[in-house]
Design an enzyme around this catalytic site. Structure first.
Site, short mmCIF file in Angstrom:
data_model
loop_
_atom_site.label_atom_id
_atom_site.label_comp_id
_atom_site.label_asym_id
_atom_site.label_seq_id
_atom_site.Cartn_x
_atom_site.Cartn_y
_atom_site.Cartn_z
CB CYS C 98 -0.99 0.04 1.34
SG CYS C 98 -1.85 -1.37 1.49
CG HIS C 116 -6.33 0.05 1.99
ND1 HIS C 116 -7.43 -0.06 1.19
CD2 HIS C 116 -5.77 -1.17 1.77
CE1 HIS C 116 -7.65 -1.07 0.54
NE2 HIS C 116 -6.49 -1.73 0.94
CG HIS C 118 -9.33 -5.00 2.95
ND1 HIS C 118 -8.81 -6.38 2.41
CD2 HIS C 118 -8.65 -4.16 2.05
CE1 HIS C 118 -7.61 -6.08 1.81
NE2 HIS C 118 -7.76 -4.97 1.55
CD GLU C 143 -26.96 16.78 9.01
OE1 GLU C 143 -27.79 17.12 8.41
OE2 GLU C 143 -26.23 17.58 9.91
CG HIS C 200 -8.78 -3.94 -2.95
ND1 HIS C 200 -7.50 -3.81 -3.64
CD2 HIS C 200 -8.59 -3.75 -1.69
CE1 HIS C 200 -6.39 -3.48 -2.65
NE2 HIS C 200 -7.20 -3.50 -1.49
#
EC number: 4.2.1.109
Lengths: 247, 247, 247, 247
Positions: C98, C116, C118, C143, C200
C-alpha cells in the site's frame, strides 16, 4: 445464614467473582453488549440452593452493581407466590416484574439460573411464527442444537438430527401475568429449557449458570440463523439422511 | 520435557503471552466476540513441534484459562488415533470431540494451528450450497482472497484473480466421526487450508498461529460477503479482465 | 532528526499517545473491531511534515506495536517512487504494497493521514455499481455527508444537499499497481478525499489524522446506508426541496 | 457557583463519575460503539438544574474529555436563544450546532438529558416513512415500548398495547435551523420524548440521564426491529386481543 439475616448486605458482599451477587452484574454487562438487555429490558436471576438472587426493576443492565441485588429464600415464599418477602432489598429500587417467571424456572424445573432477553432475533422469530399462525419454534439438523440438554432429569444433550422445540406464549400487558402461561408451556413441553414470549423475548434456564448461559447463547444463535434462513428462503426443518455410525 | 512430564501443569504454565496455553484462551476470547464460538461451540488448537495444546469439551470459550488446557504428544499417539493419551489433562473436564479433526490438520498438513468456528456465515454458505446441490464453495476476484496461501509446500499466496475453493463435508451426529470425511476432503483438495462442515461450521488451519488466524478471518469475511452478495443477487464467480502488468 | 538517523528506533519511540508510531497501532486496533482491517488487510499511514509512518505488510492489524512501524522521508524518495529508502525498517517485515498509494495521498493532496479499509460495505458498493456499469458512487441528502471537506484548498465541508462523489477504480493483481489508477482518479476528481477500489475496499485521506478518521467513518457509514437503502429499494440520489433559510 | 465563575474549569472538574462533565464523555464513548455518533456526528447534553453541559462541534465522540465540555447557564441566555453566552468554553473548539435543539428539550420539556444520534436505523426508518409520504413513526404491541414514559408530567410508562408515536421533521442544511421545526413537533406531539429528523437521525430526551439513555436505547431497538420487520414483510401496527387481567 443467621449472620446474613442479621446483616442482609452480607448476602450480596463477596470477593468471589463466582458469587451470584457478582455474577449477575458481570453477566448482564456481557448480555448488554449482545443486545439482549437493551434499555433496561431483560435480566438474569441465579438460585444458590434455597437463595434466589434477582436484579431490580428498571436498572441499566450493564451498570448494575452487587448492591443492587435482591435476595429471597424460596422456603419463605407463600405458596401463591403473589406476595413475596425478601431477605435483602436494595434501597430505592422496586422488585422486577420478571421475578415470578424466574421463580417458576427454579421451583418447577429446579433450574439454577434463568436468563430473560429482549433479543431482536427472539422477537423476530415470534413474529415470523405469528404470521403463519404457529406457537412453537422448531429447527433441526443444525450443529448448535447440541448446546441443549435433552430435558430435566434426562442425561445428555440433544443430537444434531433432533428437533429443538421452543413453545411461544402470547405477551401480556403486565409481565408478571405471563407466569401462568409460562407454567402452562412448561407443562405442555416438559423437556424444554426455554419459552419464547410473542413480541417480547425469551426466557431460558439451565441447571446452573454455565448451562443457562450456554443454552441462551445457543438459542440466540439459532434464532438469528432462523431469521437469516427465512430471508434466504431456506426451511428450518429438513430431512437429512444420517451419515456415520449409529451409537 | 522430562521435568514437564514429572509435573504436567508446567506444560501450561508460562508468563509468555505467546505460549500456546496462554494464546488459546486469549484467541478464543477474541473469537467469542466475533460470534465464532458461541455457546461453547467451536475451538482452537495449537501445535508446538511435537506437543499439541487443546481446549476441553464444553467450556465457555471466552472464559477459558491456561489451566483448562489438555496437552498431548503426537509421537505418543496410537496410529489409529482412536485412543489418545495425554501428557496433561485438566481436572473435571472431558477431551473435546474436535481433537481428531485438529490432529488431522497437524499430522496430514503439518499445520501449527487449527481453528474451528460455528460462524453463522459459514453455516449459511453451506446451506446456500446445499440448496443448489453443491459441495464446494468457490469465489474469485475479491481482494481478501490474497489472505490464503497457495497450498501446503507452495510458495506465496493466492492472487486476486485466483478462485478460492473450500470443500464442504456433510455433518455427522458425532463430531469425531467427521474425521474420515475431513481427511478425504484434504486428499481431494490438496491445496485447501479449510473444510466447511454442512450446517455446522468450518475448520481452518495454517502453518502457524498467525497464518491460521489470518486465513480464518479472511475466510469468515468472504463467507459474510458471499451471503450478502447472494442477497443482492450478485454471483460469487465472475470473469474480469486483468488490469496492470503481468508478472 | 540527526539523532534519529543515528538511532532509527528513536523515530518510533515516544511516550506521547499522539505520536504517529503510537497512533497507528491504536487506530488499527480500533479499525479491526469495525471489520475494516480483517485478516491483515487494510492499513493506515500518517505523515508528520516530511516523515511518513507506515505499517508493514501482512501484520495482524489489532496486534501491531510501535516497533513494527516503517519510517521514510518524503524528500529522500526518488521521483519515480518505485525504489524507496527507509529511515527506519523493522526487522523481519516487508514494506506494505500500500505504500505508494499512501504516498500519493501525501504528495499529491498534502494529506496528513491515509486509511485503507477492506470494509464489506465498501466492497458491496463497488459490486452494486459494477452491476450497473458505474464507476462513481454518488449520494446526496444524507446528513452524514457533512462529514466531508469540500476539497483540497477549499474552506469548509459539504452541505446536506450536496452530492458526495467517490470514484471507483478497477482492482489490479498487485496492490502497488493501483497507484497510477488512483492518481488518475485524483486528477479526474480533484475534490475527492477517497477512492474506492472495485472488489477490494477504499482509500480515504484527510489533512490530518482527525479529518481522515472522520471522513473514513462517515464514508463507511454512508456505504452501509447505501447497501441497506438498495436492499429496501430506496435510491441513493433524491431531489428534495430545501427547507430553512439560505445562507 | 461563585467560585466556578471565577475559574470556569472547575465547572468541568470532578472526581465523581456521575458529574455531567465526566458522564458526557463516557456516554459518548459507549454510543460510539453502538454506531450512534460515527464520524463526529450526534452528541449528548446534560442539564443539572440551571447549568447545561454540552460537547463541542466536530469532536471524535469516543475520544472526548471533560476539558472539552462547554457549560452555560439557562438563566443567562437571551430569550431569542440565538446568541448564547457560556460560563465555560474549551479552547480551540466551536459550540455545537445542536445546542439550540438540546436547549429546546431542556426549556420546553424540562428534560435533564438529551441525546442525538445518527443511527442507521433511525435514518432508514425516516426513509421508509418518506417513501410512503408519512411524517410519523408508529409501532405497537412490542414489549420494548414499555421503555418510554407516557409523557411530560404524566405518571408511568407506555403499556404493551399502546402505540408509540415519534414525529419526523424534515432536515435543514444548517442543524440549528431545525430548532423551530423541532419545537413545532414538540407542540404537536406533547407527549413525545423524541423527534426523528429525516435522512439525519433522532433527538431523544428524558427527565434525567437514566431515562434519556433508556428511551434512546429502546427507540433504537424499535427502529432496528421496524426495519427488520419491513424487510420480512411484517407490519409495524397490529391489532392483538389483550390477554390477562385488566388493571
Amino acid at each position: 445464614m443467621a449472620a446474613a439475616h442479621e446483616n442482609p448486605d452480607q448476602l450480596v458482599t463477596s470477593s468471589d467473582p463466582e458469587h451470584p451477587a457478582n455474577l449477575i452484574p458481570s453477566l448482564c454487562a456481557k448480555f448488554w453488549t449482545l443486545g439482549w438487555v437493551t434499555g433496561t429490558g431483560g435480566g438474569c436471576s441465579i438460585r444458590d440452593d434455597d437463595l434466589v438472587y434477582l436484579a431490580p426493576s428498571g436498572v441499566q443492565k450493564e451498570l448494575m452493581k452487587p448492591a443492587d441485588i435482591y435476595v429471597l429464600s424460596l422456603k419463605d415464599q407463600e405458596p401463591s407466590l403473589k406476595q413475596r418477602t425478601y431477605l435483602r432489598s436494595p434501597p430505592l429500587y422496586k422488585p422486577s416484574q420478571c421475578t415470578p417467571l424466574f421463580l417458576a424456572a427454579f421451583t418447577r424445573r429446579g433450574a439454577g439460573c434463568c436468563i430473560h432477553t429482549h433479543s431482536h432475533w427472539a422477537v423476530l422469530v415470534t413474529l415470523l411464527l405469528e404470521a403463519k399462525g404457529s406457537s412453537v419454534f422448531e429447527i433441526n439438523n443444525i450443529e448448535q442444537i447440541k448446546g441443549f440438554g435433552k430435558g430435566m432429569g434426562k442425561v445428555g444433550n440433544l443430537g444434531y438430527h433432533d428437533t429443538l422445540r421452543i413453545p411461544v406464549i402470547e405477551n401480556t400487558p403486565h409481565e408478571e401475568d405471563l407466569t401462568e402461561y409460562l407454567e402452562a408451556a412448561m407443562e405442555e413441553y416438559p423437556d424444554t429449557y426455554a419459552v419464547l414470549v410473542r413480541r417480547h423475548g425469551v426466557y431460558v434456564w439451565g441447571d446452573n449458570v454455565h448451562k443457562a448461559k450456554t443454552q441462551c447463547e445457543s438459542l440466540d444463535y439459532l434464532f438469528q440463523l432462523a431469521v437469516e434462513m427465512h430471508q434466504l428462503g431456506l426451511p428450518w426443518i429438513s430431512s437429512i439422511a444420517q451419515i456415520g455410525p449409529q451409537r
